[in-house]
Design an enzyme around this catalytic site. Sequence first.
Site, PDB file in Angstrom:
ATOM      1  N   ASN A 161     -98.299 -48.634 126.067  1.00 14.64           N
ATOM      2  CA  ASN A 161     -98.385 -49.940 126.728  1.00 14.64           C
ATOM      3  C   ASN A 161     -99.805 -50.524 126.751  1.00 14.64           C
ATOM      4  O   ASN A 161    -100.143 -51.318 127.616  1.00 14.64           O
ATOM      5  CB  ASN A 161     -97.750 -49.886 128.125  1.00 14.64           C
ATOM      6  CG  ASN A 161     -98.453 -48.940 129.061  1.00 14.64           C
ATOM      7  OD1 ASN A 161     -99.370 -48.236 128.645  1.00 14.64           O
ATOM      8  ND2 ASN A 161     -98.051 -48.933 130.317  1.00 14.64           N
TER       9      ASN A 161
ATOM     10  N   TYR B 150    -104.429 -37.814 134.254  1.00 16.87           N
ATOM     11  CA  TYR B 150    -103.090 -38.217 134.714  1.00 16.87           C
ATOM     12  C   TYR B 150    -102.429 -37.146 135.604  1.00 16.87           C
ATOM     13  O   TYR B 150    -101.197 -37.137 135.729  1.00 16.87           O
ATOM     14  CB  TYR B 150    -102.197 -38.537 133.519  1.00 16.87           C
ATOM     15  CG  TYR B 150    -102.421 -39.924 132.938  1.00 16.87           C
ATOM     16  CD1 TYR B 150    -102.141 -41.075 133.681  1.00 16.87           C
ATOM     17  CD2 TYR B 150    -102.888 -40.092 131.641  1.00 16.87           C
ATOM     18  CE1 TYR B 150    -102.330 -42.348 133.149  1.00 16.87           C
ATOM     19  CE2 TYR B 150    -103.082 -41.368 131.105  1.00 16.87           C
ATOM     20  CZ  TYR B 150    -102.789 -42.489 131.869  1.00 16.87           C
ATOM     21  OH  TYR B 150    -102.965 -43.751 131.352  1.00 16.87           O
TER      22      TYR B 150
ATOM     23  N   LYS C 248    -105.713 -48.310 125.264  1.00 18.29           N
ATOM     24  CA  LYS C 248    -105.089 -47.049 124.845  1.00 18.29           C
ATOM     25  C   LYS C 248    -104.996 -46.927 123.313  1.00 18.29           C
ATOM     26  O   LYS C 248    -105.154 -47.925 122.585  1.00 18.29           O
ATOM     27  CB  LYS C 248    -103.696 -46.960 125.473  1.00 18.29           C
ATOM     28  CG  LYS C 248    -103.715 -46.900 127.005  1.00 18.29           C
ATOM     29  CD  LYS C 248    -102.311 -46.668 127.550  1.00 18.29           C
ATOM     30  CE  LYS C 248    -102.299 -46.577 129.059  1.00 18.29           C
ATOM     31  NZ  LYS C 248    -100.957 -46.250 129.575  1.00 18.29           N
TER      32      LYS C 248
ATOM     33  N   GLU D  34    -111.264 -42.689 139.190  1.00 21.88           N
ATOM     34  CA  GLU D  34    -111.107 -42.818 137.737  1.00 21.88           C
ATOM     35  C   GLU D  34    -112.435 -43.188 137.070  1.00 21.88           C
ATOM     36  O   GLU D  34    -112.743 -42.713 135.985  1.00 21.88           O
ATOM     37  CB  GLU D  34    -110.010 -43.844 137.430  1.00 21.88           C
ATOM     38  CG  GLU D  34    -108.644 -43.331 137.849  1.00 21.88           C
ATOM     39  CD  GLU D  34    -107.505 -44.329 137.661  1.00 21.88           C
ATOM     40  OE1 GLU D  34    -106.359 -43.926 137.882  1.00 21.88           O
ATOM     41  OE2 GLU D  34    -107.754 -45.500 137.300  1.00 21.88           O
TER      42      GLU D  34
ATOM     43  N   HIS E 109    -104.441 -49.418 130.634  1.00 21.35           N
ATOM     44  CA  HIS E 109    -104.276 -48.817 131.966  1.00 21.35           C
ATOM     45  C   HIS E 109    -105.268 -49.492 132.896  1.00 21.35           C
ATOM     46  O   HIS E 109    -106.370 -49.848 132.473  1.00 21.35           O
ATOM     47  CB  HIS E 109    -104.580 -47.313 131.916  1.00 21.35           C
ATOM     48  CG  HIS E 109    -104.791 -46.712 133.275  1.00 21.35           C
ATOM     49  ND1 HIS E 109    -103.743 -46.293 134.066  1.00 21.35           N
ATOM     50  CD2 HIS E 109    -105.921 -46.517 134.008  1.00 21.35           C
ATOM     51  CE1 HIS E 109    -104.229 -45.850 135.218  1.00 21.35           C
ATOM     52  NE2 HIS E 109    -105.543 -45.972 135.208  1.00 21.35           N
TER      53      HIS E 109
HETATM   54  P1  CMP Z   1    -100.429 -46.240 133.089  1.00 21.44           P
HETATM   55  O1  CMP Z   1    -100.747 -47.474 133.837  1.00 21.44           O
HETATM   56  O2  CMP Z   1    -101.469 -45.681 132.188  1.00 21.44           O
HETATM   57  O3  CMP Z   1    -100.021 -45.090 134.146  1.00 21.44           O
HETATM   58  C1  CMP Z   1     -99.148 -44.034 133.821  1.00 21.44           C
HETATM   59  C2  CMP Z   1     -98.519 -44.197 132.485  1.00 21.44           C
HETATM   60  O4  CMP Z   1     -97.359 -43.437 132.267  1.00 21.44           O
HETATM   61  C3  CMP Z   1     -98.040 -45.625 132.332  1.00 21.44           C
HETATM   62  O5  CMP Z   1     -99.129 -46.511 132.218  1.00 21.44           O
HETATM   63  C4  CMP Z   1     -97.148 -45.524 131.122  1.00 21.44           C
HETATM   64  O6  CMP Z   1     -97.863 -45.648 129.911  1.00 21.44           O
HETATM   65  C5  CMP Z   1     -96.634 -44.111 131.263  1.00 21.44           C
HETATM   66  N1  CMP Z   1     -95.216 -44.150 131.638  1.00 21.44           N
HETATM   67  C6  CMP Z   1     -94.696 -44.615 132.771  1.00 21.44           C
HETATM   68  N2  CMP Z   1     -93.342 -44.508 132.747  1.00 21.44           N
HETATM   69  C7  CMP Z   1     -93.045 -43.962 131.561  1.00 21.44           C
HETATM   70  C8  CMP Z   1     -91.833 -43.609 130.944  1.00 21.44           C
HETATM   71  N3  CMP Z   1     -90.650 -43.800 131.560  1.00 21.44           N
HETATM   72  N4  CMP Z   1     -91.877 -43.077 129.712  1.00 21.44           N
HETATM   73  C9  CMP Z   1     -93.079 -42.869 129.090  1.00 21.44           C
HETATM   74  N5  CMP Z   1     -94.269 -43.190 129.643  1.00 21.44           N
HETATM   75  C10 CMP Z   1     -94.250 -43.730 130.864  1.00 21.44           C
END
Ligand code: CMP
Length: 140
Positions: free
Chosen positions: A114, A51, A11, A128, A117
Amino acid sequence: MAIERTFSMIKPDATKRNLTGAITKTLEDAGLRVVASKRVWMSRRQAEGFYAVHKERPFFDELCEFMSSGPTIVQVLEGENAILKNREVMGATNPADAAEGTIRKMFATSIGENSVHGSDAPETAAEEIRYWFSDVEIVG
Ligand code: CMP
């Protein structure tokens, strides 16, 4: 055990900190093979489409804003049990809960930013992968 393919993203928070190589090495060290990879700067619309399953969540706007804020590496990973293996090596969604040695523990800064993904099931992996790659771009 079956050879599977899964979809992975490095990311914008990670590409900005020049962590593409370090994260890819962690995936490869876990036994996953990169069979497709490209660097994209996704549009807001592409992020919303990717998403879409989260569109009712309170963090949807923030997520799409972040994912279109800089470059992302989209990848297809291949290996035995690749979907589960990738999720193990990524660690928990929230880096505060992630186990030692996982990508999110080592590199992620928050639940929103984070670093990576990974697909959560065979159906989402296929969807995906299809969202970002055509068949000729995947070379096993
Ligand atoms: P990802 O695995 O990409 O799938 C959905 C994404 O939403 C997740 O990783 C996080 O980066 C994001 N996400 C999930 N929960 C939260 C949250 N409480 N606040 C902000 N982003 C979130």
